[in-house]
Design a protein around this motif. Structure first.
Motif, short mmCIF file in Angstrom:
data_model
loop_
_atom_site.label_atom_id
_atom_site.label_comp_id
_atom_site.label_asym_id
_atom_site.label_seq_id
_atom_site.Cartn_x
_atom_site.Cartn_y
_atom_site.Cartn_z
N ASP A 127 28.14 -13.09 74.71
CA ASP A 127 26.93 -13.70 74.16
C ASP A 127 26.29 -12.71 73.18
N GLU A 128 25.25 -13.19 72.50
CA GLU A 128 24.66 -12.37 71.44
C GLU A 128 24.13 -11.04 71.98
N GLU A 129 23.53 -11.08 73.13
CA GLU A 129 22.97 -9.85 73.70
C GLU A 129 24.08 -8.83 73.96
N THR A 130 25.20 -9.32 74.46
CA THR A 130 26.32 -8.42 74.75
C THR A 130 26.88 -7.82 73.47
N ILE A 131 26.94 -8.63 72.42
CA ILE A 131 27.44 -8.12 71.13
C ILE A 131 26.48 -7.05 70.60
N ARG A 132 25.20 -7.36 70.65
CA ARG A 132 24.23 -6.40 70.12
C ARG A 132 24.27 -5.09 70.91
N ASP A 133 24.49 -5.22 72.19
CA ASP A 133 24.60 -4.02 73.02
C ASP A 133 25.85 -3.22 72.62
N ALA A 134 26.95 -3.93 72.39
CA ALA A 134 28.22 -3.26 72.08
C ALA A 134 28.16 -2.51 70.75
N ILE A 135 27.37 -3.00 69.81
CA ILE A 135 27.29 -2.33 68.50
C ILE A 135 26.03 -1.49 68.36
N SER A 136 25.35 -1.28 69.47
CA SER A 136 24.07 -0.56 69.37
C SER A 136 24.26 0.91 68.96
N GLN A 146 22.39 -9.28 61.78
CA GLN A 146 22.61 -10.67 62.16
C GLN A 146 23.99 -11.16 61.72
N ASN A 147 24.36 -10.83 60.48
CA ASN A 147 25.66 -11.29 59.99
C ASN A 147 26.81 -10.57 60.70
N ILE A 148 26.56 -9.37 61.13
CA ILE A 148 27.59 -8.64 61.87
C ILE A 148 27.79 -9.31 63.23
N VAL A 149 26.70 -9.69 63.86
CA VAL A 149 26.80 -10.40 65.14
C VAL A 149 27.59 -11.70 64.94
N ARG A 150 27.25 -12.42 63.89
CA ARG A 150 27.97 -13.68 63.61
C ARG A 150 29.44 -13.42 63.33
N SER A 151 29.74 -12.33 62.67
CA SER A 151 31.13 -12.00 62.36
C SER A 151 31.93 -11.80 63.64
N ILE A 152 31.32 -11.15 64.60
CA ILE A 152 32.02 -10.91 65.87
C ILE A 152 32.13 -12.21 66.65
N GLU A 153 31.10 -13.04 66.58
CA GLU A 153 31.18 -14.36 67.21
C GLU A 153 32.30 -15.19 66.58
N TYR A 154 32.40 -15.11 65.27
CA TYR A 154 33.48 -15.82 64.56
C TYR A 154 34.83 -15.36 65.11
N ALA A 155 34.99 -14.05 65.23
CA ALA A 155 36.28 -13.51 65.70
C ALA A 155 36.58 -13.97 67.12
N ALA A 156 35.55 -13.97 67.96
CA ALA A 156 35.75 -14.40 69.35
C ALA A 156 36.26 -15.84 69.39
N GLU A 157 35.64 -16.69 68.56
CA GLU A 157 36.06 -18.09 68.56
C GLU A 157 37.45 -18.25 67.95
N GLU A 158 37.71 -17.51 66.89
CA GLU A 158 39.01 -17.61 66.24
C GLU A 158 40.12 -17.14 67.19
N LEU A 159 39.86 -16.07 67.90
CA LEU A 159 40.86 -15.57 68.85
C LEU A 159 41.09 -16.60 69.96
#
Ligand code: FES
Ligand code: FES
Length: 257
Positions: A127-136, A146-159
């Motif tokens: 989830d977003e909180e986990t992503i933000r924590d991972a790149i903190s 914000q766009n970096i978070v979306r980029s990682i979300e994109y990758a998660a969905e694509e994978l």
């Protein structure tokens, strides 16, 4: 004179034996001895994360480790991303940064990619909180994250989609309910695919529509004009004209009606 010692690093699948002084930092060994300059140096003090690489699968800041300490380790740098099994032409994370505008100057990007890779290896559907924590531990001066978070979300969905297309066991993941596997465009319901809040806020604050698709998981992640037009249509049909979010959208585009 300082004694040098011989160390072996397996970087992106290739074994390298080099001589290093005990004081040589891993990031300098990677960049200067192995000539892989994709790993960046932003601060040399462990603050920025630009130098992040994976050492034996774990993200580390390579400016905080002596090369000799990594003797015998498997290192993954940004140069190795496109050769990973899950990569197509480029890795889905790299694709995500391109599609979701996760990079501007791009200086932080290699470190962000490695932090994202480590995250998705452990949490395929964060989830977003986990992503933000991972790149903190990674600083970006340009994108506001914000766009970096979306980029990682994109990758998660694509994978996830690729695993499903390959007959993987993605649908067994109870957290997603298998929604994305069934619907390439995702599903705005909380049970299937990504719900709007995972894309940066409540559904009713993204574009002003109560049934906002949540952005990147919608029918067309970049067709925001269409969303705004639909929003205007709603606002025009609103006899009371009290839709604050719609008014804000109109004002943003200089529409003063
Ligand atoms: S260069 Fe290593 S954290 Fe900044
Ligand atoms: S894109 Fe410029 S520092 Fe991150």
């Amino acid at each position: 004179m300082t004694d040098e010692r011989e160390i072996t690093l397996t970087v992106n699948g290739t074994e390298h034996t080099i001589e290093v002084e005990p004081r040589r930092l891993l990031v300098h060994a990677i960049r200067e001895d192995l000539d892989m300059t994709g790993t960046h140096i932003g601060c040399d003090t462990g603050n920025c994360g630009a130098c992040t690489v994976l050492k034996d699968g774990e993200p580390i800041k390579s400016c905080l480790m002596f090369a000799a300490q990594a003797d015998g380790a498997e290192i993954l740098t940004v140069e190795g991303m496109e050769d990973l099994p899950e990569a197509d032409d480029i890795h889905p994370l790299q694709e995500g940064f391109r599609e979701e505008h996760g990079l501007q100057c791009g200086y932080c990007t290699p470190g962000m990619l490695m932090a994202g890779k480590a995250l998705l290896d452990e949490h395929p559907d964060p989830d977003e909180e986990t992503i933000r924590d991972a790149i903190s531990g990674n600083l970006c001066r340009c994108t506001g994250y914000q766009n970096i978070v979306r980029s990682i979300e994109y990758a998660a969905e694509e994978l996830e989609n690729r695993a499903a297309a390959d007959g993987g066991a993605v649908a067994a993941d109870g957290a997603t309910g298998g929604g994305s596997a069934a619907s390439p465009q995702g599903d705005a319901s909380p049970e299937g695919g990504h719900a709007a809040p995972e894309f940066g806020g409540d559904a009713d604050t993204f574009c002003g529509r109560e049934d906002c698709c949540g952005g990147p998981d919608g029918a067309d992640p970049f067709d925001r004009d269409a969303l705004l037009e639909a929003n205007d249509a709603d606002a025009a049909g609103d006899a009371g004209g009290t839709d604050d979010a719609a008014d804000t959208d109109a004002d943003d585009r200089g529409d003063t009606k």
